[in-house]
Design a protein around this motif. Sequence first.
Motif, PDB file in Angstrom:
ATOM      1  N   MET A   1       0.841  -1.186   0.000  1.00 11.48           N
ATOM      2  CA  MET A   1       0.000   0.000   0.000  1.00 11.48           C
ATOM      3  C   MET A   1       0.884   1.246   0.000  1.00 11.48           C
ATOM      4  SD  MET A   1      -2.585   1.403   2.947  1.00 11.48           S
ATOM      5  CE  MET A   1      -1.288   1.869   4.051  1.00 11.48           C
ATOM      6  N   ARG A   2       0.556   2.169  -0.840  1.00  7.92           N
ATOM      7  CA  ARG A   2       1.268   3.430  -0.902  1.00  7.92           C
ATOM      8  C   ARG A   2       0.802   4.335   0.228  1.00  7.92           C
ATOM      9  NH1 ARG A   2       1.649   7.681  -5.948  1.00  7.92           N
ATOM     10  NH2 ARG A   2       3.286   8.915  -5.002  1.00  7.92           N
ATOM     11  N   THR A   3       1.735   5.109   0.767  1.00  9.23           N
ATOM     12  CA  THR A   3       1.373   6.063   1.815  1.00  9.23           C
ATOM     13  C   THR A   3       1.590   7.483   1.316  1.00  9.23           C
ATOM     14  OG1 THR A   3       3.572   6.005   2.805  1.00  9.23           O
ATOM     15  CG2 THR A   3       1.937   4.466   3.681  1.00  9.23           C
ATOM     16  N   PHE A   4       0.858   8.387   1.915  1.00  6.89           N
ATOM     17  CA  PHE A   4       0.965   9.807   1.627  1.00  6.89           C
ATOM     18  C   PHE A   4       1.894  10.398   2.672  1.00  6.89           C
ATOM     19  CE2 PHE A   4      -0.906  14.171   1.969  1.00  6.89           C
ATOM     20  CZ  PHE A   4      -0.565  14.599   0.693  1.00  6.89           C
ATOM     21  N   THR A   5       3.063  10.834   2.247  1.00  7.71           N
ATOM     22  CA  THR A   5       4.101  11.276   3.169  1.00  7.71           C
ATOM     23  C   THR A   5       4.083  12.784   3.375  1.00  7.71           C
ATOM     24  OG1 THR A   5       5.768  11.625   1.444  1.00  7.71           O
ATOM     25  CG2 THR A   5       5.581   9.373   2.368  1.00  7.71           C
ATOM     26  N   PHE A   6       4.848  13.181   4.356  1.00  7.16           N
ATOM     27  CA  PHE A   6       5.071  14.598   4.644  1.00  7.16           C
ATOM     28  C   PHE A   6       5.593  15.303   3.389  1.00  7.16           C
ATOM     29  CE2 PHE A   6       7.835  17.988   6.212  1.00  7.16           C
ATOM     30  CZ  PHE A   6       7.001  18.650   7.096  1.00  7.16           C
ATOM     31  N   ALA A   7       6.562  14.679   2.703  1.00 10.07           N
ATOM     32  CA  ALA A   7       7.139  15.264   1.482  1.00 10.07           C
ATOM     33  C   ALA A   7       6.081  15.371   0.384  1.00 10.07           C
ATOM     34  CB  ALA A   7       8.326  14.437   1.011  1.00 10.07           C
ATOM     35  N   ASP A   8       5.202  14.373   0.275  1.00  7.27           N
ATOM     36  CA  ASP A   8       4.120  14.427  -0.713  1.00  7.27           C
ATOM     37  C   ASP A   8       3.197  15.606  -0.431  1.00  7.27           C
ATOM     38  OD1 ASP A   8       4.966  12.027  -2.006  1.00  7.27           O
ATOM     39  OD2 ASP A   8       3.773  10.824  -0.602  1.00  7.27           O
ATOM     40  N   LEU A   9       2.883  15.809   0.847  1.00  7.62           N
ATOM     41  CA  LEU A   9       2.029  16.931   1.227  1.00  7.62           C
ATOM     42  C   LEU A   9       2.712  18.252   0.892  1.00  7.62           C
ATOM     43  CD1 LEU A   9      -0.444  18.233   2.529  1.00  7.62           C
ATOM     44  CD2 LEU A   9       0.634  17.876   4.760  1.00  7.62           C
ATOM     45  N   GLN A  10       3.986  18.358   1.209  1.00 10.36           N
ATOM     46  CA  GLN A  10       4.708  19.598   0.915  1.00 10.36           C
ATOM     47  C   GLN A  10       4.719  19.877  -0.584  1.00 10.36           C
ATOM     48  OE1 GLN A  10       6.655  21.904   3.335  1.00 10.36           O
ATOM     49  NE2 GLN A  10       5.868  22.972   1.551  1.00 10.36           N
ATOM     50  N   ASP A  11       4.970  18.852  -1.391  1.00 10.68           N
ATOM     51  CA  ASP A  11       4.981  19.028  -2.849  1.00 10.68           C
ATOM     52  C   ASP A  11       3.622  19.471  -3.373  1.00 10.68           C
ATOM     53  OD1 ASP A  11       7.651  18.249  -2.894  1.00 10.68           O
ATOM     54  OD2 ASP A  11       7.214  16.215  -3.603  1.00 10.68           O
ATOM     55  N   ALA A  12       2.553  18.823  -2.894  1.00 15.83           N
ATOM     56  CA  ALA A  12       1.202  19.173  -3.346  1.00 15.83           C
ATOM     57  C   ALA A  12       0.822  20.580  -2.897  1.00 15.83           C
ATOM     58  CB  ALA A  12       0.198  18.154  -2.837  1.00 15.83           C
ATOM     59  N   LEU A  13       1.206  20.948  -1.696  1.00 20.30           N
ATOM     60  CA  LEU A  13       0.911  22.286  -1.189  1.00 20.30           C
ATOM     61  C   LEU A  13       1.667  23.341  -1.986  1.00 20.30           C
ATOM     62  CD1 LEU A  13      -0.591  23.988   0.900  1.00 20.30           C
ATOM     63  CD2 LEU A  13       1.338  23.640   2.450  1.00 20.30           C
ATOM     64  N   ASP A  14       2.944  23.088  -2.256  1.00 24.34           N
ATOM     65  CA  ASP A  14       3.735  24.026  -3.056  1.00 24.34           C
ATOM     66  C   ASP A  14       3.112  24.236  -4.434  1.00 24.34           C
ATOM     67  OD1 ASP A  14       5.503  24.188  -0.943  1.00 24.34           O
ATOM     68  OD2 ASP A  14       7.073  22.979  -1.897  1.00 24.34           O
ATOM     69  N   ALA A  15       2.707  23.143  -5.069  1.00 21.40           N
ATOM     70  CA  ALA A  15       2.102  23.236  -6.394  1.00 21.40           C
ATOM     71  C   ALA A  15       0.767  23.981  -6.338  1.00 21.40           C
ATOM     72  CB  ALA A  15       1.911  21.842  -6.978  1.00 21.40           C
ATOM     73  N   SER A  16       0.020  23.788  -5.281  1.00 20.76           N
ATOM     74  CA  SER A  16      -1.279  24.448  -5.134  1.00 20.76           C
ATOM     75  C   SER A  16      -1.133  25.946  -4.894  1.00 20.76           C
ATOM     76  CB  SER A  16      -2.069  23.820  -3.981  1.00 20.76           C
ATOM     77  OG  SER A  16      -2.329  22.470  -4.252  1.00 20.76           O
ATOM     78  N   LEU A  17      -0.107  26.319  -4.159  1.00 17.49           N
ATOM     79  CA  LEU A  17       0.108  27.734  -3.839  1.00 17.49           C
ATOM     80  C   LEU A  17       0.756  28.500  -4.986  1.00 17.49           C
ATOM     81  CD1 LEU A  17       1.283  27.341  -0.159  1.00 17.49           C
ATOM     82  CD2 LEU A  17      -0.780  28.511  -0.927  1.00 17.49           C
ATOM     83  N   GLY A  18       1.512  27.815  -5.824  1.00 18.77           N
ATOM     84  CA  GLY A  18       2.183  28.465  -6.935  1.00 18.77           C
ATOM     85  C   GLY A  18       3.554  28.969  -6.543  1.00 18.77           C
ATOM     86  N   ALA A  19       4.326  29.271  -7.559  1.00 17.11           N
ATOM     87  CA  ALA A  19       5.708  29.713  -7.376  1.00 17.11           C
ATOM     88  C   ALA A  19       5.783  30.956  -6.495  1.00 17.11           C
ATOM     89  CB  ALA A  19       6.350  29.991  -8.724  1.00 17.11           C
ATOM     90  N   GLY A  20       6.733  30.937  -5.581  1.00 19.67           N
ATOM     91  CA  GLY A  20       6.972  32.086  -4.723  1.00 19.67           C
ATOM     92  C   GLY A  20       6.045  32.205  -3.530  1.00 19.67           C
ATOM     93  N   ASN A  21       5.096  31.294  -3.399  1.00 15.31           N
ATOM     94  CA  ASN A  21       4.141  31.365  -2.298  1.00 15.31           C
ATOM     95  C   ASN A  21       4.218  30.168  -1.364  1.00 15.31           C
ATOM     96  OD1 ASN A  21       2.877  33.836  -3.124  1.00 15.31           O
ATOM     97  ND2 ASN A  21       1.911  32.689  -4.761  1.00 15.31           N
TER      98      ASN A  21
END
Length: 89
Positions: A1-21
């Motif tokens: 089973m795949r898990t959703f990691t801290f790094a995955d959350l950070q990547d998704a959040l960064d992409a959602s906020l956009g560059a520089g945010n």
Amino acid sequence: MRTFTFADLQDALDASLGAGNAIPLYEHNLDTTYDELGVDSLTLYELVTRIQDNFAVAVTDDQVDQMTTPRRTLDTVNARLADGAETTA
């Protein structure tokens, strides 16, 4: 089973906020609300959409409403993954 990691959350959040945010997540702010971190409701829904797309997991609107902190997001997504709540893409 795949898990959703801290790094995955950070990547998704960064992409959602956009560059520089980007908002760096650390252990000490995992229980800080998204409001306090400067994440509005539209960005949260963008975050959840990215998670659903990238992890092929379904998250209900009620569950999104419960995801008020990064830790709750991690817990919710991992619970959905464990339950096999896959999307029908």
